[in-house]
Scaffold this motif. Structure first.
Motif, PDB file in Angstrom:
ATOM      1  N   ALA A   1      96.898  77.486 113.079  1.00 49.29           N
ATOM      2  CA  ALA A   1      96.007  78.610 112.339  1.00 49.29           C
ATOM      3  C   ALA A   1      94.712  78.128 112.607  1.00 49.29           C
ATOM      4  N   SER A   2      93.924  79.510 113.113  1.00 44.33           N
ATOM      5  CA  SER A   2      92.715  79.371 113.530  1.00 44.33           C
ATOM      6  C   SER A   2      91.757  80.217 112.481  1.00 44.33           C
TER       7      SER A   2
ATOM      8  N   CYS B   1      87.523  78.983 118.371  1.00 43.45           N
ATOM      9  CA  CYS B   1      87.251  79.118 116.990  1.00 43.45           C
ATOM     10  C   CYS B   1      88.093  77.939 116.337  1.00 43.45           C
ATOM     11  N   PRO B   2      87.559  77.084 115.290  1.00 40.69           N
ATOM     12  CA  PRO B   2      88.331  75.709 115.117  1.00 40.69           C
ATOM     13  C   PRO B   2      89.865  76.119 114.663  1.00 40.69           C
ATOM     14  N   GLN B   3      90.735  75.433 115.232  1.00 42.14           N
ATOM     15  CA  GLN B   3      92.203  75.636 114.784  1.00 42.14           C
ATOM     16  C   GLN B   3      92.837  74.312 114.483  1.00 42.14           C
TER      17      GLN B   3
ATOM     18  N   ILE C   1      90.889  73.994 107.298  1.00 40.53           N
ATOM     19  CA  ILE C   1      90.012  73.771 108.527  1.00 40.53           C
ATOM     20  C   ILE C   1      88.597  73.939 108.073  1.00 40.53           C
ATOM     21  N   LEU C   2      88.044  74.627 107.271  1.00 39.05           N
ATOM     22  CA  LEU C   2      86.748  74.520 106.919  1.00 39.05           C
ATOM     23  C   LEU C   2      86.561  73.526 105.740  1.00 39.05           C
TER      24      LEU C   2
ATOM     25  N   VAL D   1      98.782  80.496 118.301  1.00 40.55           N
ATOM     26  CA  VAL D   1      97.650  80.512 117.484  1.00 40.55           C
ATOM     27  C   VAL D   1      97.421  81.592 116.677  1.00 40.55           C
ATOM     28  N   PHE D   2      97.477  81.558 115.394  1.00 44.64           N
ATOM     29  CA  PHE D   2      97.052  82.906 114.535  1.00 44.64           C
ATOM     30  C   PHE D   2      95.957  82.785 113.998  1.00 44.64           C
ATOM     31  N   PHE D   3      95.090  83.962 113.981  1.00 44.10           N
ATOM     32  CA  PHE D   3      93.695  83.974 113.666  1.00 44.10           C
ATOM     33  C   PHE D   3      93.546  84.507 112.327  1.00 44.10           C
ATOM     34  N   TYR D   4      92.656  83.875 111.610  1.00 49.38           N
ATOM     35  CA  TYR D   4      92.466  84.412 109.979  1.00 49.38           C
ATOM     36  C   TYR D   4      90.964  84.597 110.096  1.00 49.38           C
ATOM     37  N   LYS D   5      90.547  86.050 109.607  1.00 46.18           N
ATOM     38  CA  LYS D   5      89.246  86.268 109.463  1.00 46.18           C
ATOM     39  C   LYS D   5      88.563  85.527 108.109  1.00 46.18           C
TER      40      LYS D   5
END
Length: 321
Positions: free
Chosen positions: A81-82, A202-204, A220-221, A262-266
């Motif tokens: 997840a990113s 982007c951090p993953q 991640i955050l 990798v799956f991006f989240y906004k």
């Protein structure tokens, strides 16, 4: 199917054709055609007749495609997840020449078409009131006319200095600061370790089997930016990217891994100072807040193309020319 298999068996052909046949290959008209000419056939099959509705080449291609699909299913991928953390613009964009011309046109049109304002009506009433003051019908006292009010307001306006759209961070080109590029989006990227090298991404983070993709994105955050307050948008990812590992890469269990998906989240940034901590599970060297145009200079081409398709473009179509 049994008839064809029997023919193949008597002809000495060792491979099985059953994988290439299906119920869709039957001929509704029961018309047959001869498709294998002895002089052209590698296996020298003779007297082989099949339904005319069956396309041998298409069936062979489909079977090969199915074999390729099976090979793909056997590949093993790590799931990541990113988080695409973004600071929204704080100022509007400067107007283009077309927008300025249109604004001036609307202002003039509304002025000509509108009714008189309270200030204009007050100006008319002041003219009648001044006549009465001259004749002594009304005592002047501390009377302030509309013109006096207008002159005072104009003098006050002249002393007003608007705040600059450019900040000190803009002048210093401080790409770690959020107090810059106030009329643009800023995207948070980190220099994270991937394999043996560090890359700007982007951090993953790899997804654990016991948690969801969204929970991994939130974690991640928490790991690298514990002081930042942000909101992850939605439960489903808004983008996808994959890359392959070097040949022979294995996981902790000794299984050979193909690569990472990798799956991006906004996520929208709210507040908090960005101080990246070098977490053990997310090793990072540095971080930056970059505009859309600055991303291209830091990210790899393929990664940048994927991420750019996910972000809303900021470019304004200029009609100045």
């Amino acid at each position: 199917m049994a008839l064809i298999q029997g023919m193949l068996k008597t002809s000495g052909l060792s491979f099985s054709i059953s994988k290439y046949l299906s119920t869709e290959c039957r001929s509704s008209s029961n018309k047959l055609r001869y498709i294998c000419q002895p002089q052209r056939c590698h296996h020298h099959i003779s007297n082989l007749w099949i339904p005319a509705s069956w396309n041998f080449r298409a069936a062979t291609t489909a079977a090969a495609s199915n074999d390729s699909t099976l090979d793909n299913l056997q590949e093993k991928w790590d799931i990541y997840a990113s988080i695409c953390l973004e600071r929204k613009p704080l100022l509007t964009k400067e107007k283009t020449s077309l927008e300025k011309k249109y604004t001036a046109f609307l202002t003039e049109y509304e002025l000509e078409s509108s009714h008189k304002s309270d200030h204009e009506i007050r100006n008319q009433n002041d003219a009648t009131l001044l006549e009465k003051i001259k004749t002594g019908e009304v005592d002047q006292g501390s009377f302030q006319t509309a013109q006096d009010f207008e002159d005072k307001s104009t003098a006050e306006l002249l002393t007003f200095v608007p705040m600059s759209r450019k900040t000190d961070a803009d002048e210093l080109n401080d790409t770690k600061s959020l107090n810059r590029a106030l009329d643009s989006h800023l995207v948070f990227v980190v220099e994270q370790k991937l394999g043996k090298n560090y890359e700007w991404i982007c951090p993953q983070l790899k997804v654990h089997s016991a948690e969801t993709l969204r929970r991994t994105a939130e974690r991640i955050l928490e790991e690298i930016c514990p002081n930042v307050q942000a909101k992850v948008m939605g439960n489903a990812p808004f983008g996808f990217y994959k890359y392959r590992y070097p040949s022979g890469t294995k996981n902790e269990s000794g299984d050979e891994m193909t690569g990472a998906k990798v799956f991006f989240y906004k996520a929208n940034y709210f507040k908090g100072k960005t101080e990246v901590s070098n977490s053990k599970i997310i090793p990072v060297n540095d971080f930056l807040w970059l505009t859309r145009t600055e991303l291209k200079s830091k990210l790899k081409d393929k990664y940048h193309r994927t991420l750019s398709k996910l972000l809303v473009p900021e470019d304004i179509i200029s009609m100045d020319k």
